[in-house]
Write a protein that holds these residues in place. Structure first.
Motif, PDB file in Angstrom:
ATOM      1  N   ASP A  12      18.651 -21.462 -20.697  1.00 15.50           N
ATOM      2  CA  ASP A  12      18.939 -20.977 -21.395  1.00 15.50           C
ATOM      3  C   ASP A  12      17.130 -21.169 -22.206  1.00 15.50           C
ATOM      4  OD1 ASP A  12      19.984 -18.976 -20.225  1.00 15.50           O
ATOM      5  OD2 ASP A  12      21.640 -19.646 -20.620  1.00 15.50           O
ATOM      6  N   PHE A  13      17.870 -22.468 -22.738  1.00 19.10           N
ATOM      7  CA  PHE A  13      16.968 -22.836 -24.370  1.00 19.10           C
ATOM      8  C   PHE A  13      16.551 -24.746 -24.380  1.00 19.10           C
ATOM      9  CE2 PHE A  13      21.633 -22.812 -24.552  1.00 19.10           C
ATOM     10  CZ  PHE A  13      22.019 -24.065 -25.165  1.00 19.10           C
ATOM     11  N   GLY A  14      16.195 -24.656 -23.227  1.00 17.37           N
ATOM     12  CA  GLY A  14      16.564 -26.239 -22.849  1.00 17.37           C
ATOM     13  C   GLY A  14      14.605 -26.496 -22.719  1.00 17.37           C
ATOM     14  N   LEU A  15      14.103 -27.526 -23.662  1.00 18.55           N
ATOM     15  CA  LEU A  15      13.397 -27.877 -24.063  1.00 18.55           C
ATOM     16  C   LEU A  15      11.939 -28.586 -22.694  1.00 18.55           C
ATOM     17  CD1 LEU A  15      13.130 -30.978 -26.279  1.00 18.55           C
ATOM     18  CD2 LEU A  15      13.033 -28.019 -26.314  1.00 18.55           C
ATOM     19  N   ILE A  16      12.893 -28.672 -21.386  1.00 14.00           N
ATOM     20  CA  ILE A  16      12.513 -28.252 -20.064  1.00 14.00           C
ATOM     21  C   ILE A  16      11.708 -27.666 -19.693  1.00 14.00           C
ATOM     22  CG2 ILE A  16      11.866 -29.506 -17.719  1.00 14.00           C
ATOM     23  CD1 ILE A  16      14.424 -31.765 -18.824  1.00 14.00           C
ATOM     24  N   ASN A  17      12.605 -26.069 -19.388  1.00 13.56           N
ATOM     25  CA  ASN A  17      11.884 -24.694 -19.541  1.00 13.56           C
ATOM     26  C   ASN A  17      11.155 -24.420 -20.482  1.00 13.56           C
ATOM     27  OD1 ASN A  17      13.073 -24.507 -17.120  1.00 13.56           O
ATOM     28  ND2 ASN A  17      15.022 -23.671 -17.898  1.00 13.56           N
ATOM     29  N   GLN A  18      11.285 -24.830 -21.460  1.00 13.57           N
ATOM     30  CA  GLN A  18       9.858 -24.051 -22.692  1.00 13.57           C
ATOM     31  C   GLN A  18       8.558 -24.281 -22.113  1.00 13.57           C
ATOM     32  OE1 GLN A  18      12.158 -24.610 -26.273  1.00 13.57           O
ATOM     33  NE2 GLN A  18      13.635 -23.521 -25.824  1.00 13.57           N
ATOM     34  N   PHE A  19       8.933 -26.249 -22.156  1.00 10.55           N
ATOM     35  CA  PHE A  19       7.676 -26.269 -21.424  1.00 10.55           C
ATOM     36  C   PHE A  19       6.295 -25.856 -20.774  1.00 10.55           C
ATOM     37  CE2 PHE A  19       5.202 -30.219 -19.220  1.00 10.55           C
ATOM     38  CZ  PHE A  19       4.133 -30.239 -20.391  1.00 10.55           C
ATOM     39  N   LEU A  20       7.591 -25.707 -18.948  1.00 14.82           N
ATOM     40  CA  LEU A  20       7.124 -25.488 -18.273  1.00 14.82           C
ATOM     41  C   LEU A  20       6.456 -23.915 -18.372  1.00 14.82           C
ATOM     42  CD1 LEU A  20       9.822 -26.353 -15.729  1.00 14.82           C
ATOM     43  CD2 LEU A  20       7.288 -27.685 -16.110  1.00 14.82           C
ATOM     44  N   SER A  21       7.152 -23.011 -19.417  1.00 18.14           N
ATOM     45  CA  SER A  21       6.903 -21.118 -19.682  1.00 18.14           C
ATOM     46  C   SER A  21       5.909 -21.204 -20.553  1.00 18.14           C
ATOM     47  CB  SER A  21       7.562 -21.100 -20.773  1.00 18.14           C
ATOM     48  OG  SER A  21       7.867 -21.756 -21.774  1.00 18.14           O
ATOM     49  N   VAL A  22       4.792 -22.861 -20.851  1.00 16.35           N
ATOM     50  CA  VAL A  22       3.814 -22.368 -21.561  1.00 16.35           C
ATOM     51  C   VAL A  22       3.071 -22.705 -20.027  1.00 16.35           C
ATOM     52  CG1 VAL A  22       1.876 -24.110 -23.112  1.00 16.35           C
ATOM     53  CG2 VAL A  22       4.842 -24.225 -24.020  1.00 16.35           C
ATOM     54  N   PHE A  23       2.819 -22.726 -19.749  1.00  8.55           N
ATOM     55  CA  PHE A  23       1.614 -23.226 -18.274  1.00  8.55           C
ATOM     56  C   PHE A  23       2.257 -22.554 -17.597  1.00  8.55           C
ATOM     57  CE2 PHE A  23       2.333 -27.706 -19.988  1.00  8.55           C
ATOM     58  CZ  PHE A  23       1.116 -27.880 -19.920  1.00  8.55           C
ATOM     59  N   GLY A  24       3.022 -20.791 -17.308  1.00  4.28           N
ATOM     60  CA  GLY A  24       3.780 -19.875 -16.906  1.00  4.28           C
ATOM     61  C   GLY A  24       4.238 -20.145 -15.652  1.00  4.28           C
ATOM     62  N   ILE A  25       5.070 -21.713 -15.528  1.00  2.00           N
ATOM     63  CA  ILE A  25       6.124 -22.383 -14.674  1.00  2.00           C
ATOM     64  C   ILE A  25       7.578 -21.980 -14.846  1.00  2.00           C
ATOM     65  CG2 ILE A  25       6.910 -24.297 -12.984  1.00  2.00           C
ATOM     66  CD1 ILE A  25       3.948 -25.571 -13.947  1.00  2.00           C
ATOM     67  N   PRO A  26       7.466 -20.959 -13.854  1.00  2.00           N
ATOM     68  CA  PRO A  26       9.059 -20.282 -14.288  1.00  2.00           C
ATOM     69  C   PRO A  26       9.881 -21.258 -13.727  1.00  2.00           C
ATOM     70  CG  PRO A  26       8.571 -19.287 -11.631  1.00  2.00           C
ATOM     71  CD  PRO A  26       7.538 -20.462 -12.886  1.00  2.00           C
ATOM     72  N   GLY A  27      11.019 -21.498 -15.038  1.00  2.00           N
ATOM     73  CA  GLY A  27      12.098 -22.459 -14.845  1.00  2.00           C
ATOM     74  C   GLY A  27      13.380 -22.081 -13.971  1.00  2.00           C
ATOM     75  N   THR A  28      14.244 -23.111 -14.065  1.00  6.22           N
ATOM     76  CA  THR A  28      15.371 -22.512 -13.372  1.00  6.22           C
ATOM     77  C   THR A  28      16.666 -23.515 -14.094  1.00  6.22           C
ATOM     78  OG1 THR A  28      16.506 -23.414 -11.243  1.00  6.22           O
ATOM     79  CG2 THR A  28      15.899 -25.135 -12.191  1.00  6.22           C
ATOM     80  N   TYR A  29      18.399 -23.523 -14.080  1.00  8.65           N
ATOM     81  CA  TYR A  29      19.068 -24.097 -13.879  1.00  8.65           C
ATOM     82  C   TYR A  29      19.537 -25.315 -13.677  1.00  8.65           C
ATOM     83  CZ  TYR A  29      19.964 -19.018 -16.447  1.00  8.65           C
ATOM     84  OH  TYR A  29      20.665 -18.390 -17.198  1.00  8.65           O
ATOM     85  N   TRP A  30      18.735 -26.762 -13.619  1.00  4.77           N
ATOM     86  CA  TRP A  30      18.606 -27.654 -12.764  1.00  4.77           C
ATOM     87  C   TRP A  30      20.218 -27.889 -12.658  1.00  4.77           C
ATOM     88  CZ3 TRP A  30      13.400 -28.900 -11.825  1.00  4.77           C
ATOM     89  CH2 TRP A  30      12.200 -27.903 -12.393  1.00  4.77           C
ATOM     90  N   VAL A  31      20.771 -28.402 -13.489  1.00  4.32           N
ATOM     91  CA  VAL A  31      22.070 -29.025 -13.278  1.00  4.32           C
ATOM     92  C   VAL A  31      22.914 -28.357 -12.601  1.00  4.32           C
ATOM     93  CG1 VAL A  31      21.497 -30.723 -14.117  1.00  4.32           C
ATOM     94  CG2 VAL A  31      22.434 -29.255 -15.169  1.00  4.32           C
ATOM     95  N   SER A  32      22.574 -26.688 -12.596  1.00  7.77           N
ATOM     96  CA  SER A  32      23.787 -25.662 -12.146  1.00  7.77           C
ATOM     97  C   SER A  32      23.213 -25.059 -11.416  1.00  7.77           C
ATOM     98  CB  SER A  32      24.148 -24.350 -13.103  1.00  7.77           C
ATOM     99  OG  SER A  32      24.080 -25.151 -14.136  1.00  7.77           O
ATOM    100  N   ASN A  33      21.698 -25.679  -9.995  1.00  7.47           N
ATOM    101  CA  ASN A  33      21.219 -24.628  -9.221  1.00  7.47           C
ATOM    102  C   ASN A  33      21.525 -25.611  -7.690  1.00  7.47           C
ATOM    103  OD1 ASN A  33      20.152 -23.945  -7.123  1.00  7.47           O
ATOM    104  ND2 ASN A  33      18.149 -23.742  -7.881  1.00  7.47           N
ATOM    105  N   PRO A  34      22.531 -25.944  -7.210  1.00  2.00           N
ATOM    106  CA  PRO A  34      22.511 -26.560  -6.165  1.00  2.00           C
ATOM    107  C   PRO A  34      21.631 -27.155  -5.435  1.00  2.00           C
ATOM    108  CG  PRO A  34      24.379 -25.150  -5.767  1.00  2.00           C
ATOM    109  CD  PRO A  34      22.722 -25.211  -6.632  1.00  2.00           C
TER     110      PRO A  34
END
Length: 312
Positions: A146-168
């Motif tokens: 939801d508010f992790g820096l990795i997903n925020q960094f990827l969103s700058v380039f238009g790359i959708p993030g995920t729930y990294w440690v919650s996604n099997p």
């Protein structure tokens, strides 16, 4: 002129002059006695007792009865055991990637005239001395969907993030990245020490003969660094097969959410069976199987190392 007959020496027997005095032998035993007692009390005895108790069923208030191979059959019938075993072997493979990364940075930091080498070494070593629980908490926040820096960094380039440690699908590899990041500094120090021990004359002679930087590294540096690589490989495999801290901190309990078995390790399964389900019989069998796995892989590595040294 007479010849003195001398008795043939028995093969494997040391000459009397070469034998150390008995006082020196007793002194040596006295010095190694504390270490020997520590190994016997804290390592050998628990291993033997675990093996013996793995053939018994434990009562809820103590006591045990002999049940043969029932505990081992129970472990082999567990679907979570095979999943955890596969995950642990994947952690081991990912952990081995730490070695080439550490060698790469060690070669960079070993160059002559590089400024701030001490600062760089310290920065690389800090993650290793940081508590795994603290590192796992920070990285879990970075991986937050939801508010992790990795997903925020990827969103700058238009790359959708995920729930990294919650996604099997991504949990195991996300934890593996943190594992590599936290261990690089330890192996970096060992490889730098190994590079310092290689005489510079070899590389200088190869450079005069026209060898490129890659050829000097591949033909000279890497073979002479092989003892350090072998040692680090042994330590890395043993360490990653017992991974628990990062997995426990960064992922939820498998009893709470069965989806998290996708990142569960054998030691985490051991924790679930021992302290959550209180299944002591299965736990002792699981612990001994893990010890056998570590011993078997270490033996294979030593055999491969002997063959490599023979032919290279």
């Amino acid at each position: 002129m007479t010849q003195l007959a001398t008795a043939p020496a028995v093969r494997g027997e040391r000459p009397a002059a070469a034998r150390p005095p008995r006082r020196r032998q007793h002194g040596a035993y006295l010095f190694i006695a504390p270490v020997g007692l520590g190994l016997g009390i804290f390592y050998l005895y628990p291993a033997v007792s675990t093996f013996a108790l793995s053939f018994a069923e434990w009562g809820p208030f103590g006591g045990h009865t002999f049940t043969g191979f029932t505990n081992y059959l129970t472990v082999f019938r567990l679907e979570t055991f095979w999943t955890a075993l596969g995950n642990t072997l994947l952690y081991m493979v990912i952990g081995l990637l730490t070695l080439p990364v550490a060698i790469f940075f060690a070669v960079l930091l070993n160059r002559d005239g590089l400024r701030g080498v001490t600062v760089y070494r310290t920065l690389y070593f800090i993650p290793f001395v940081t508590l795994p629980v603290a590192s796992g908490m920070v990285w879990r926040w970075l991986y937050n969907g939801d508010f992790g820096l990795i997903n925020q960094f990827l969103s700058v380039f238009g790359i959708p993030g995920t729930y990294w440690v919650s996604n099997p699908a991504t949990a195991l590899f996300a934890i593996g990245v943190v594992q590599v990041w936290s261990q690089v500094g330890y192996y970096l120090v060992i490889f730098i020490a190994g590079l310092k021990a290689i005489p510079k004359e070899y590389a200088e002679a190869a450079e005069i003969d026209g060898a490129s930087a890659f050829q000097r590294f591949w033909r000279i540096t890497l073979p002479l660094l092989s003892p350090s690589i072998f040692f680090c490989t042994i330590i890395n495999v043993i360490t990653t097969l017992q991974i628990f801290d990062l997995v426990y901190v960064m992922s939820a309990s498998a009893t709470v959410n069965p989806a998290f078995t996708a990142s569960q390790s054998i030691v985490q399964l051991f924790y679930e069976k021992a302290f959550v389900e209180s299944d002591k019989g299965t736990v002792t069998a699981l612990a001994f199987l893990l010890m056998l796995l570590i011993a078997a892989l270490t033996f294979v590595q030593f055999r491969l190392q002997r063959r490599w040294v023979t032919y290279v």
